[in-house]
Design an enzyme around this catalytic site. Structure first.
Site, short mmCIF file in Angstrom:
data_model
loop_
_atom_site.label_atom_id
_atom_site.label_comp_id
_atom_site.label_asym_id
_atom_site.label_seq_id
_atom_site.Cartn_x
_atom_site.Cartn_y
_atom_site.Cartn_z
CG HIS A 75 2.21 4.82 9.63
ND1 HIS A 75 1.74 4.52 8.37
CD2 HIS A 75 3.52 5.09 9.49
CE1 HIS A 75 2.72 4.61 7.50
NE2 HIS A 75 3.82 4.94 8.15
CG ASP A 338 8.30 1.67 6.64
OD1 ASP A 338 8.61 2.77 7.14
OD2 ASP A 338 8.37 1.45 5.41
#
Length: 467
Positions: A75, A338
């Site tokens: 994102h 992540d």
């Protein structure tokens, strides 16, 4: 290059924002002056290209034809999480209740400073044109995703010549979903794109982009005995320095650590941060390596179960590669977090797992793992499969740079011949068992990742989560 970006942002702001406050116009000189510290913020700050590009062109080698392209992206730039936001607010409370004049590197707080978290509803969310603290901010997650889409088309647009309808997959975090939607907006209206929102809840089991969420066996404290050895006295030194400059302030080492996160997230929200100027270069290096250590031993090769966690998605991408000649779709685009990308890269062997990071000192010569290089906000990992004459090859492009597989890179553009790659991949997943290692059966009865193959009949549209 950067000035042109700022000017284009300014033009858009003038059109869309009406009257811009004079104070914000005065801040334009600060925007773009702090990009050299992005690599030291542990992946919390704005996107930047992978510094170790080895000088390899990322263009398709001459005479070759792309057969399949996969993307796994993080994102975009965001506000802090609820927990990190609460920690930052505690430090802000100390500063905002200080009744004396600030001195030294905190003197910017004397100049009508406005705290960058203006609304608690922004926590966990993507930074956008609408919620950014500065209309000139070029580092919002919204702009990053749209810019990424345009760069993607410039690099790979030819892949869509016979494919205008396709899915894009996103984990069910609201900010991940929003990033995917901004990316879609950036691609333009010439495509018919189906956004598939795939559950990242624990109950999703193996059918997810976020396998770590379905892994009750994962223990973030498993390697604390290693992490606790890292010297954090530099944080004490920061607190002492600020307290000495400002009598009665009483900041702690925890406050000092929090200021690094404040710096990163304020950059995402405002485009610059005076907080970032508090730190010396040495302090940034020490903080950055501390973040590398935590990720390496919690989400990377330093934690022995991570290779099994990442294998859930890695095996699916291998299956797609092997089916490239029979699949109608040639481009597979996915957005997640992540940690999921770090898990995936660990299984793929892109992150060195032959040498564990030491917590005894900062290993300048021997450290090949820098968290922020792999997963800045908006990170993107491409898997390219291309054919040159009668031979087929695979290579990875991470954050705009070709990152070769060290033991398999003799092909064009330092790629790996396809059969050698499959042999390599088989060794990487040997002994992994996501379902068993994670004890997935205790939270879900879903044992297979299927969304890449059944999306057209299932139509994934999971409830968005603010996480």
């Amino acid at each position: 290059m950067f000035k042109s970006v700022v000017y284009s942002v300014l033009a858009a702001a003038l059109v869309n924002a009406g009257t811009i406050p004079l104070g914000e116009l005065a801040d334009v000189a600060k925007i773009g002056t702090q990009e050299d510290i992005f690599p030291f913020l542990g992946g919390a700050g704005p996107y930047f290209s992978f510094p170790g590009d080895y000088g390899i062109s990322r263009d398709l080698p001459e005479g070759c034809e792309m057969k399949q392209l996969q993307m796994l992206a993080r994102h975009g730039e965001r506000y802090p999480t609820y927990s990190k936001g609460a920690t930052i607010m505690k430090t802000w409370y100390k500063l905002s209740n200080y009744t004396r004049q600030f001195n030294g590197s905190l003197s910017f707080l004397n100049d009508d400073y406005e705290f960058f978290i203006r609304d608690d509803d922004d926590l966990e969310m993507e930074t956008t044109f609408a919620n950014s603290d500065n209309v000139l901010n070029p580092y919002t997650g919204e702009m990053d995703a749209k810019r990424h889409a345009r760069e993607f088309l410039a690099q790979y647009g030819y892949m869509f010549e016979n494919q205008t309808s396709f899915p894009i997959f996103a984990a069910s975090s609201e900010r991940v979903h929003d990033t995917a939607q901004y990316f879609i907006d950036g691609l333009g209206d010439q495509f018919n794109i189906s956004l598939q929102t795939v559950s990242e809840a624990m109950s999703a089991g193996a059918n997810t982009l976020s396998a770590g969420n379905a892994c009750p066996g994962w223990d973030e404290d498993a390697n604390d005995d290693i992490l606790d050895k890292y010297d954090t006295t530099y944080l004490d030194d920061i607190a002492k320095r600020l307290n000495k400059e400002n009598k009665g302030l009483n900041l702690t080492s925890k406050d000092a650590n929090t200021l690094f996160a404040w710096c990163a997230y304020e950059l995402n929200a405002r485009g610059y941060s005076d907080v970032c100027d508090i730190f010396t270069e040495d302090e940034l290096v020490r903080y950055s390596y501390g973040q590398d250590l935590v990720s390496f031993y919690q989400d990377g090769p330093g934690y022995d179960m991570i290779r099994s966690v990442g294998a859930n998605l890695f095996n699916a991408t291998l299956k797609l590669l092997k089916q490239s000649e029979t699949q109608d779709l040639k481009v597979w685009l996915s957005f997640t977090h992540d940690t999921d990308i770090l898990n995936y890269l660990t299984t793929a062997g892109i992150i060195d797992d032959k040498n564990n990071l030491t917590a005894e000192y900062v290993p300048f010569m021997g450290n090949t793992f820098h968290k922020s290089w792999y997963v800045p906000q908006g990170a993107r990992v491409y898997t390219e499969k291309f054919q040159c004459s009668n031979d087929t090859y695979v290579r990875y492009v991470i954050n705009d740079a070709v990152v070769p597989i060290e033991t398999c890179s003799t092909g064009p553009g330092f790629s790996c011949e396809i059969n050698d790659f499959y042999d390599y991949a088989e060794k990487r997943v040997a002994g992994t068992d996501f379902l068993k290692v994670c004890n997935v059966s205790s939270v879900s009865n879903v044992t297979e990742l299927t969304f890449y193959w059944d999306w057209n009949t299932t139509h994934y549209n999971d409830t968005l989560l603010k996480q």
